[in-house]
Design an enzyme around this catalytic site. Structure first.
Site, PDB file in Angstrom:
ATOM      1  N   ASP A  14       0.808  -1.221   0.000  1.00 52.39           N
ATOM      2  CA  ASP A  14       0.000   0.000   0.000  1.00 52.39           C
ATOM      3  C   ASP A  14       0.841   1.271   0.000  1.00 52.39           C
ATOM      4  OD1 ASP A  14      -2.282  -1.621   0.089  1.00 52.39           O
ATOM      5  OD2 ASP A  14      -2.176  -1.747   2.269  1.00 52.39           O
ATOM      6  N   LYS A  17       1.921   2.014  -5.158  1.00 51.48           N
ATOM      7  CA  LYS A  17       2.473   1.419  -6.397  1.00 51.48           C
ATOM      8  C   LYS A  17       1.524   1.628  -7.574  1.00 51.48           C
ATOM      9  CE  LYS A  17       2.446  -2.522  -4.305  1.00 51.48           C
ATOM     10  NZ  LYS A  17       2.086  -2.107  -2.943  1.00 51.48           N
ATOM     11  N   GLY A  41      -4.587  -4.419  -3.761  1.00 53.73           N
ATOM     12  CA  GLY A  41      -5.599  -3.393  -4.019  1.00 53.73           C
ATOM     13  C   GLY A  41      -4.875  -2.118  -4.388  1.00 53.73           C
ATOM     14  N   HIS A  42      -5.028  -1.679  -5.630  1.00 56.24           N
ATOM     15  CA  HIS A  42      -4.288  -0.522  -6.126  1.00 56.24           C
ATOM     16  C   HIS A  42      -5.270   0.540  -6.606  1.00 56.24           C
ATOM     17  CE1 HIS A  42      -0.615  -3.326  -7.133  1.00 56.24           C
ATOM     18  NE2 HIS A  42      -0.967  -3.349  -5.871  1.00 56.24           N
ATOM     19  N   GLN A 224       1.918  -6.057  -3.278  1.00 55.04           N
ATOM     20  CA  GLN A 224       2.414  -6.217  -1.905  1.00 55.04           C
ATOM     21  C   GLN A 224       3.708  -5.394  -1.714  1.00 55.04           C
ATOM     22  OE1 GLN A 224       1.398  -9.559  -3.523  1.00 55.04           O
ATOM     23  NE2 GLN A 224      -0.522  -8.678  -2.872  1.00 55.04           N
TER      24      GLN A 224
HETATM   25  P1  GDP Z   1      -0.708   0.268  -3.564  1.00 54.43           P
HETATM   26  O1  GDP Z   1      -1.302  -0.993  -3.034  1.00 54.43           O
HETATM   27  O2  GDP Z   1       0.755   0.355  -3.303  1.00 54.43           O
HETATM   28  O3  GDP Z   1      -1.049   0.544  -4.994  1.00 54.43           O
HETATM   29  O4  GDP Z   1      -1.356   1.448  -2.709  1.00 54.43           O
HETATM   30  P2  GDP Z   1      -2.934   1.618  -2.398  1.00 54.43           P
HETATM   31  O5  GDP Z   1      -3.601   2.126  -3.631  1.00 54.43           O
HETATM   32  O6  GDP Z   1      -3.484   0.400  -1.762  1.00 54.43           O
HETATM   33  O7  GDP Z   1      -2.871   2.692  -1.252  1.00 54.43           O
HETATM   34  C1  GDP Z   1      -2.420   3.974  -1.476  1.00 54.43           C
HETATM   35  C2  GDP Z   1      -3.571   4.954  -1.172  1.00 54.43           C
HETATM   36  O8  GDP Z   1      -3.068   6.252  -1.030  1.00 54.43           O
HETATM   37  C3  GDP Z   1      -4.588   5.018  -2.292  1.00 54.43           C
HETATM   38  O9  GDP Z   1      -5.856   5.273  -1.741  1.00 54.43           O
HETATM   39  C4  GDP Z   1      -4.117   6.200  -3.133  1.00 54.43           C
HETATM   40  O10 GDP Z   1      -5.197   6.854  -3.808  1.00 54.43           O
HETATM   41  C5  GDP Z   1      -3.567   7.105  -2.070  1.00 54.43           C
HETATM   42  N1  GDP Z   1      -2.401   7.908  -2.461  1.00 54.43           N
HETATM   43  C6  GDP Z   1      -1.394   7.573  -3.319  1.00 54.43           C
HETATM   44  N2  GDP Z   1      -0.459   8.548  -3.344  1.00 54.43           N
HETATM   45  C7  GDP Z   1      -0.882   9.490  -2.471  1.00 54.43           C
HETATM   46  C8  GDP Z   1      -0.326  10.736  -2.038  1.00 54.43           C
HETATM   47  O11 GDP Z   1       0.769  11.143  -2.417  1.00 54.43           O
HETATM   48  N3  GDP Z   1      -1.043  11.442  -1.100  1.00 54.43           N
HETATM   49  C9  GDP Z   1      -2.236  11.002  -0.616  1.00 54.43           C
HETATM   50  N4  GDP Z   1      -2.854  11.765   0.270  1.00 54.43           N
HETATM   51  N5  GDP Z   1      -2.791   9.851  -1.025  1.00 54.43           N
HETATM   52  C10 GDP Z   1      -2.111   9.102  -1.924  1.00 54.43           C
HETATM   53  P1  IMO Z   2      -0.923  -4.211  -2.231  1.00 55.19           P
HETATM   54  O1  IMO Z   2      -0.510  -4.724  -3.577  1.00 55.19           O
HETATM   55  C1  IMO Z   2      -0.916  -4.705   2.084  1.00 55.19           C
HETATM   56  C2  IMO Z   2      -0.970  -8.808   3.600  1.00 55.19           C
HETATM   57  C3  IMO Z   2      -2.222  -9.258   4.322  1.00 55.19           C
HETATM   58  C4  IMO Z   2      -1.617 -10.251   5.302  1.00 55.19           C
HETATM   59  C5  IMO Z   2      -0.503 -10.915   4.493  1.00 55.19           C
HETATM   60  C6  IMO Z   2      -0.906 -12.243   3.862  1.00 55.19           C
HETATM   61  O2  IMO Z   2      -2.225  -3.498  -2.229  1.00 55.19           O
HETATM   62  O3  IMO Z   2       0.179  -3.442  -1.595  1.00 55.19           O
HETATM   63  P2  IMO Z   2      -2.440 -12.859   1.790  1.00 55.19           P
HETATM   64  O4  IMO Z   2      -3.894 -12.583   1.540  1.00 55.19           O
HETATM   65  O5  IMO Z   2      -1.529 -12.301   0.766  1.00 55.19           O
HETATM   66  O6  IMO Z   2      -2.167 -14.315   2.071  1.00 55.19           O
HETATM   67  O7  IMO Z   2      -2.130 -12.107   3.182  1.00 55.19           O
HETATM   68  O8  IMO Z   2      -0.176  -9.989   3.461  1.00 55.19           O
HETATM   69  N1  IMO Z   2      -1.190  -8.265   2.236  1.00 55.19           N
HETATM   70  C7  IMO Z   2      -1.135  -6.977   1.934  1.00 55.19           C
HETATM   71  N2  IMO Z   2      -0.946  -5.890   2.729  1.00 55.19           N
HETATM   72  N3  IMO Z   2      -1.042  -4.555   0.746  1.00 55.19           N
HETATM   73  C8  IMO Z   2      -1.200  -5.621  -0.041  1.00 55.19           C
HETATM   74  O9  IMO Z   2      -1.194  -5.544  -1.382  1.00 55.19           O
HETATM   75  C9  IMO Z   2      -1.300  -6.904   0.541  1.00 55.19           C
HETATM   76  N4  IMO Z   2      -1.480  -8.151   0.055  1.00 55.19           N
HETATM   77  C10 IMO Z   2      -1.397  -8.983   1.104  1.00 55.19           C
HETATM   78  O10 IMO Z   2      -2.865  -8.184   4.960  1.00 55.19           O
HETATM   79  O11 IMO Z   2      -1.006  -9.562   6.366  1.00 55.19           O
HETATM   80 MG    MG Z   3      -2.874  -1.625  -1.826  1.00 51.24          MG
END
Ligand code: GDP
Ligand code: IMO
Ligand code: MG
Length: 430
Positions: A14, A17, A41-42, A224
């Site tokens: 999270d 990416k 989840g992206h 991840q």
């Molecule tokens: P990922 O799993 O690495 O793709 O990250 P996620 O999308 O799960 O989580 C990142 C969250 O932060 C998302 O809700 C994005 O919309 C948000 N986000 C990304 N970059 C920024 C930033 O620079 N500032 C803020 N406030 N939110 C951001």
């Molecule tokens: P993105 O791509 C954050 C964590 C789960 C759990 C562990 C194992 O959005 O960054 P799993 O379901 O993979 O067997 O769970 O890994 N986990 C993540 N945490 N971002 C993710 O993906 C994750 N994908 C798995 O919360 O601790």
């Molecule tokens: Mg994510």
């Protein structure tokens, strides 16, 4: 030399990416997921509209070929939903989808259920998985009785493969007094998905080779984070795939020399979802502040993310393991209101300083005492800044400090969730 880009999370996931993959896919011919599944989840936000992905690489928003490599565990129901949602919401046309014939399947009714069974059996030691069936799907792959996407194209041999898969799953289920799974139900489901997805299933390695030969750029989108890597992360509180850059080669079917510029994504503080040690976790009002200001709730499960200070001890280690060439710091804006910011730069473990490449197993991290440096906050909004010269002095000092600790240049800074809320400092070119 290749102009490809590999995007890797350097913390516990999270990091942002998805946003940066979309940002850096402008000039790409293809964008590739190479590991993980719909546990990821992206989110990308463009002109106020949020696009949420579990499987499709976010570069599809730039109209690029979206590729699912053989290293991914694929829930077909989920990708069909994602394709349908995207068709409804996307104003730009997209250039197609290619799913590796060798991607192993996550089958609803089998793998998510086994995930829940394993978590229950783990009791107090549960991992806090996303419940999406990733672990069991990779177990079946390593056990060599997985069903692969390409198997849906050979209907004569599919029944035997389903029997083989269910032989083991049903034996486990019988032992646990769980209802047995009927082969016929699974076969019908697979055939239905096969009818929808067969046009997309093909040879990923060859297609990426052809793109390379034509001079095209490929962006690899990690899922991840490095601390969730099954070999190098906080085992056993990890995911079931390798998440570091070396996995690109295996999970996409390209040689290691094709990774190109390895871009590490670093959130300006740390978050973690699920169980496991988290040395810099904040369980006080500052942690609550980060969760609220950063909207730290999971895209996949909606769970609140645990929040804490930045930890350059883990980031420097992750950056080395992936051979990171440059870093993007994300969510800098979330720190805007803090008057002081702490950064953990090293640990003490059993009163000793662990080596740079310390063993990150959960049982080791449990004993890690973070050593902090305190920096001054900037108390000014950086939200949406696109120009480095507009950054407040203390924000620049914070970034300089990170760069020094990690010893890798920061090439961009994300100052908001929108695609264009990004400061570019240097291009991701080797
Ligand atoms: P990922 O799993 O690495 O793709 O990250 P996620 O999308 O799960 O989580 C990142 C969250 O932060 C998302 O809700 C994005 O919309 C948000 N986000 C990304 N970059 C920024 C930033 O620079 N500032 C803020 N406030 N939110 C951001
Ligand atoms: P993105 O791509 C954050 C964590 C789960 C759990 C562990 C194992 O959005 O960054 P799993 O379901 O993979 O067997 O769970 O890994 N986990 C993540 N945490 N971002 C993710 O993906 C994750 N994908 C798995 O919360 O601790
Ligand atoms: Mg994510």
């Amino acid at each position: 030399m290749t102009n490809n880009i590999t995007i890797i999370g350097l913390q516990w996931g999270d990091e942002g990416k998805g946003k940066l993959t979309d940002f850096y896919s402008k000039d790409a011919a293809a964008v590739v997921r190479f590991q993980g599944g719909n546990n990821a989840g992206h989110t990308v936000i463009i002109d106020g509209q949020a696009y949420k992905f579990n499987l499709l690489p976010t570069g599809i928003l730039q109209g690029k070929l979206a590729v699912i490599g053989s290293g991914v565990v694929l829930n077909m129901s989920r990708i069909i939903e994602e394709i349908n949602d995207l068709r409804k919401s996307l104003s730009v046309s997209f250039d197609g989808i290619l799913i590796s014939e060798n991607a192993s399947l996550i089958i609803p009714g089998i793998h998510p259920e086994m995930d829940a069974i394993q978590e229950k059996a783990n009791g107090n030691a549960s991992v806090g998985t996303t419940g999406r069936g990733n672990g069991p799907a990779y177990m079946d792959k390593a056990g060599r009785f997985t069903i692969k996407a390409g198997d849906l194209l050979s209907l004569e041999t599919l029944p035997i493969k389903v029997e083989k898969l269910l032989f083991l799953h049903n034996a486990i289920r019988r032992g646990l007094n769980e209802k047995e799974i009927k082969a016929e139900d699974i076969l019908n489901y697979l055939k239905k998905c096969g009818e929808i997805l067969s046009p997309y299933i093909g040879n990923v390695s060859q297609r990426l080779y052809d793109i390379k030969k034509a001079g095209g750029q490929i962006v690899f989108e990690g899922a991840q984070g490095s601390m969730l890597d099954i070999d190098h992360g906080s085992f056993p509180m990890v995911t079931s795939s390798n998440t570091i850059a070396a996995q690109v080669s295996i999970g996409a079917g390209v040689p290691p020399s094709e990774l190109g510029f390895v871009l590490g994504i670093v959130k300006a503080y740390t978050t973690r979802v699920g169980e496991g040690s988290f040395p810099t976790e904040l369980t006080d009002t500052t942690g609550e502040y980060l969760r609220t200001a950063g909207a730290e709730f999971g895209v996949t499960t909606g769970r609140p993310r645990r929040c804490g200070w930045l930890d350059t001890a883990i980031i420097a280690r992750s950056a080395y393991l992936s051979g990171v060439n440059g870093i993007t710091v994300t969510k800098l804006d979330v720190l805007d209101e803090l008057s002081e910011i702490q950064v953990c730069t090293k640990y003490k473990i059993n009163d000793q300083s662990p080596p740079f490449l310390f063993d990150a197993k959960d049982e080791v991290l449990q004993k890690a005492i973070p050593i902090y440096t305190t920096l001054k906050g900037w108390k000014t909004s950086t939200k949406g800044l696109k120009d480095i010269s507009k950054l407040p002095l203390n924000a620049r000092r914070y970034l300089d400090f990170i760069e020094k600790q990690i010893n890798v240049p920061i090439i961009s800074i994300s100052t908001g969730p929108e695609r264009l809320e990004t400061i570019e400092i240097a291009k991701p070119i080797l």
